[in-house]
Design a protein around this motif. Structure first.
Motif, short mmCIF file in Angstrom:
data_model
loop_
_atom_site.label_atom_id
_atom_site.label_comp_id
_atom_site.label_asym_id
_atom_site.label_seq_id
_atom_site.Cartn_x
_atom_site.Cartn_y
_atom_site.Cartn_z
N PRO A 232 -83.24 -85.57 -4.83
CA PRO A 232 -82.76 -85.75 -6.27
C PRO A 232 -81.29 -85.14 -6.46
O PRO A 232 -80.74 -85.52 -7.55
N ALA A 233 -80.96 -84.22 -5.75
CA ALA A 233 -79.56 -83.72 -5.80
C ALA A 233 -78.41 -84.86 -5.39
O ALA A 233 -77.47 -85.13 -6.13
N ALA A 234 -78.99 -85.57 -4.41
CA ALA A 234 -77.99 -86.64 -3.82
C ALA A 234 -77.61 -87.81 -5.10
O ALA A 234 -76.66 -88.32 -5.62
N LEU A 235 -79.16 -88.07 -5.65
CA LEU A 235 -79.02 -89.08 -6.82
C LEU A 235 -78.15 -88.25 -7.93
O LEU A 235 -77.53 -89.23 -8.70
N ALA A 236 -78.39 -87.14 -8.33
CA ALA A 236 -77.62 -86.70 -9.63
C ALA A 236 -76.11 -86.64 -9.06
O ALA A 236 -75.30 -86.71 -10.16
N HIS A 237 -75.53 -86.60 -7.96
CA HIS A 237 -74.28 -87.02 -7.35
C HIS A 237 -73.80 -88.04 -7.39
O HIS A 237 -72.79 -88.51 -6.89
N GLY A 238 -74.64 -89.28 -7.74
CA GLY A 238 -74.14 -90.68 -7.83
C GLY A 238 -74.69 -91.33 -6.60
O GLY A 238 -74.39 -92.56 -6.53
N ALA A 239 -75.30 -90.80 -5.74
CA ALA A 239 -76.02 -91.88 -4.53
C ALA A 239 -76.83 -92.75 -4.93
O ALA A 239 -77.65 -92.58 -6.07
N THR A 240 -77.20 -93.88 -4.31
CA THR A 240 -77.90 -94.83 -4.64
C THR A 240 -79.10 -94.87 -3.29
O THR A 240 -78.85 -94.95 -2.33
N ILE A 241 -80.29 -95.14 -3.81
CA ILE A 241 -81.32 -95.09 -2.74
C ILE A 241 -82.05 -96.38 -2.92
O ILE A 241 -82.46 -96.81 -3.89
N ARG A 242 -82.11 -97.27 -2.02
CA ARG A 242 -82.87 -98.55 -2.24
C ARG A 242 -83.98 -98.65 -1.25
O ARG A 242 -83.82 -98.69 0.12
N PRO A 243 -85.22 -98.63 -1.63
CA PRO A 243 -86.49 -98.84 -0.76
C PRO A 243 -86.61 -100.23 -0.42
O PRO A 243 -85.91 -101.05 -1.03
N LEU A 244 -87.67 -100.25 0.72
CA LEU A 244 -88.00 -101.60 1.30
C LEU A 244 -86.53 -102.37 1.81
O LEU A 244 -86.88 -103.49 1.66
N HIS A 245 -85.56 -101.77 2.11
CA HIS A 245 -84.57 -102.32 2.69
C HIS A 245 -84.63 -101.80 4.45
O HIS A 245 -84.41 -100.76 4.77
N GLU A 246 -84.91 -102.80 5.21
CA GLU A 246 -84.88 -102.69 6.47
C GLU A 246 -83.52 -103.19 7.08
O GLU A 246 -83.24 -104.47 7.41
N VAL A 247 -83.03 -102.23 7.88
CA VAL A 247 -81.55 -102.59 8.42
C VAL A 247 -81.84 -103.28 9.90
O VAL A 247 -82.62 -102.52 10.78
N GLN A 248 -81.10 -104.23 10.25
CA GLN A 248 -81.40 -105.00 11.46
C GLN A 248 -80.62 -104.54 12.58
O GLN A 248 -80.58 -104.44 13.53
N LYS A 249 -79.24 -104.68 12.03
CA LYS A 249 -77.98 -104.56 13.10
C LYS A 249 -76.68 -104.14 12.15
O LYS A 249 -76.53 -104.20 11.04
N LEU A 250 -75.78 -103.57 13.18
CA LEU A 250 -74.44 -103.39 12.82
C LEU A 250 -73.42 -104.41 13.39
O LEU A 250 -73.71 -104.54 14.42
#
Length: 552
Positions: free
Chosen positions: A190-208
């Motif tokens: 919640p502190a990260a969100l309060a500082h403007g971070a965005t959290i996206r659930p159900l997102h699975e990273v595959q590669k870089l």
């Protein structure tokens, strides 16, 4: 979805390593995006059952490999939603371990003294409290009494629990709906969100992949919220810094899958996996002996029958955490509640006929369920786990719509690891079977191999690129701008619950990651207080990073 988005910092995973990074970087002014593979479950949505589709199956992953199965969190907040909130610091001798490489495996710049200021930051942030004997559960008291009866000591554990709110519901592993367990949903996130971070659930990273400006493109798929086997849209986000914190069972797989386009990965990616030397024994308490030998009485003639009363590990015996003992002879023994299901399947009948985990004798054994107590060993294994080629997507091939999957990890315990398990099994048996307090047997490894709830070391920090994946600042060797801050960065088994050490290492890594972000043109500073604004622990660590600190 075809347009590539942009952010300063992309964090993969929202457990301890991801949440701490997201908070510090967002508080310092960076544009931060967090991608989390699992769902976002709120307190009131945590359910008290083990049915398919409940919070229990939605927020857990059980990935079975060849010789090792990993049970871990799969949701916003990661393992902090499903852990037992036990937060001990690693013993001093751990940082001097040699393990399978025959020399000190930890970076020269890290020992217990140097890590203590970062432990202090976690204590203040969560916060972590020290329990006394009035706080422990009845099951913990029985374990302490049995240890005392056999001439051993036991201790209440430091925990991230608000004991005044805890109702001992015993569904701690399905998520706490009483807001008593201090998960990351109540501090860093919640502190990260309060500082403007965005959290996206159900997102699975595959590669870089690499971008033309020297940054990275993160490729992800959207996971279906009900059937995790189904993947929907794909997308990409460009970032100047990428922090991998998907867990020790997933982070190395993402790097392996990225290797064809990023270039050769260091030798330690996907090697040196540790299951934290974990092992479980189940004891069926003899009610008469508990009453007559240990003097226990809950009223109405009941001595124990307290298996279903508790909030996870509350009491541990640390007598074997003695630095003068040989490596692989050291372990802790924790009293633990493990819910029905896996625990009832894998428990063996003491002295039973093969198969000892199945059949008529097991059925009779299960009738003593109300008097069970489980003891959790954390010992020193040999970092013998190795990941095979990555699956087509994710870190595993999902078998059921939630929770169960098969992964590419292979693990064959060495004689050193087996030595620790054998000695801890013998000690648990000696403690419980003295004067007939209980009948006890370890869980079988015949069904899913060994098992761990604390996977570690699959992309570990070190001073040597031949035996590690990361430098001591958690940056992937040869790939500037990619950092790893989850349990995979821990060099080896800790002999205690690792959440506290994973979090402390992430805190320690943050100044260096902020510096790397600045060098890549990100307008960010370091020096945020604890998520609730407390500053005592910050004052104890800022002198370690002169010239970097700034405030917004």
């Amino acid at each position: 979805m075809s347009n590539t988005e942009r952010t300063d910092v992309l964090v993969v995973g929202s457990g301890f390593g991801g949440a701490i990074a997201a908070y510090h970087l967002a508080a310092g002014g960076a544009d931060v995006t967090v991608l989390e593979r699992g769902p976002w479950v709120k307190s009131e949505e945590f359910e008290h059952d083990y049915l398919l589709g409940s919070s229990f199956t939605r927020i857990f992953d059980f990935v079975v490999g060849n010789g090792m199965a990993i049970l871990g969190g799969n949701c916003v907040g990661g393992g902090s939603n499903v852990y037992f909130a036990s937060m001990p610091r690693a013993p001093r001798f751990i940082f001097e371990r040699h393990g399978s490489i025959g020399r000190r495996m930890w970076p020269a710049g890290i020992d217990r003294d140097s890590l203590d200021p970062w432990y202090d930051r976690v204590v203040e942030a969560m916060p972590v409290v020290t329990q006394d004997w009035n706080d422990v559960t009845y099951a913990g008291g029985l374990w302490a009494a049995a240890c005392n009866h056999s001439g051993r000591t036991a201790n209440p554990l430091p925990v991230a629990v608000d004991v005044d709110k805890c109702v001992n519901c015993n569904f701690m592993m399905a998520g706490c709906r009483f807001d008593a367990k201090r998960s990351l949903l109540f501090n860093y996130l919640p502190a990260a969100l309060a500082h403007g971070a965005t959290i996206r659930p159900l997102h699975e990273v595959q590669k870089l992949t690499r971008t033309e400006d020297g940054g990275y493109r993160v490729h992800y798929r959207i996971v279906d919220e009900v059937d995790y086997r189904v993947l929907h849209d794909e997308g990409t986000i460009d970032a100047k810094i990428v922090i991998l914190a998907a867990g020790a069972g997933a982070t190395p797989v993402i790097l392996q899958r990225s290797e064809p386009e990023l270039g050769k990965m260091p030798h330690g990616v996907g090697r040196f996996f540790s299951g934290n030397g974990e092992r479980l024994n189940t004891a069926a308490i003899n009610e008469d002996a508990a009453r007559e030998v240990l003097g226990l009485d809950r009223g109405d003639g009941v001595a124990y029958e307290a298996h279903a009363i508790g909030r996870g590990p509350t009491v541990a015996s640390w007598d074997r955490l003695d630095g003068s003992l040989p490596e692989y002879d050291r372990y802790s023994l924790e009293q633990l509640y493990f819910p029905p299901g896996l625990g009832t399947i894998l428990a063996q009948v003491p002295g039973g006929s093969d198969p000892t985990w199945f059949g008529p004798e097991k059925r009779a054994w299960l009738e003593r369920w109300k008097s069970w107590l489980t003891i959790f060993t954390m010992s020193e294994d040999d970092n013998e786990g190795v990941f095979g080629p990555p699956p087509e997507t994710g870190n595993s091939v999902r078998v059921s719509q939630q929770m169960l999957a098969r992964g590419p990890l292979s693990y064959e315990p060495t004689a050193n690891t087996l030595n620790g398990w054998a000695k801890s099994d013998a000690e648990v048996k000696e403690i419980f079977e003295k004067d007939g307090i209980a009948d006890v047997a370890p869980w079988t490894n015949d069904v899913v191999g060994a098992y761990t709830v604390h996977p570690l070391a699959s992309c570990r920090i070190g001073d040597d690129p031949e035996t590690s994946a990361l430098d001591d600042g958690h940056q992937v060797w040869g790939h500037p701008g990619i950092f790893v801050t989850d349990g995979s960065a821990v060099p080896g088994a800790l002999t205690v619950n690792p959440a506290m050490t994973i979090a402390a290492l992430a805190e320690r890594a943050m100044p260096g990651i902020v510096r790397a972000a600045q060098e890549r043109g990100v307008d960010v500073t370091y020096g945020a207080p604890a998520p609730d604004g407390s500053t005592s622990a910050r004052r104890g660590s800022l002198h370690l990073v002169p010239g970097l600190v700034g405030q917004r």
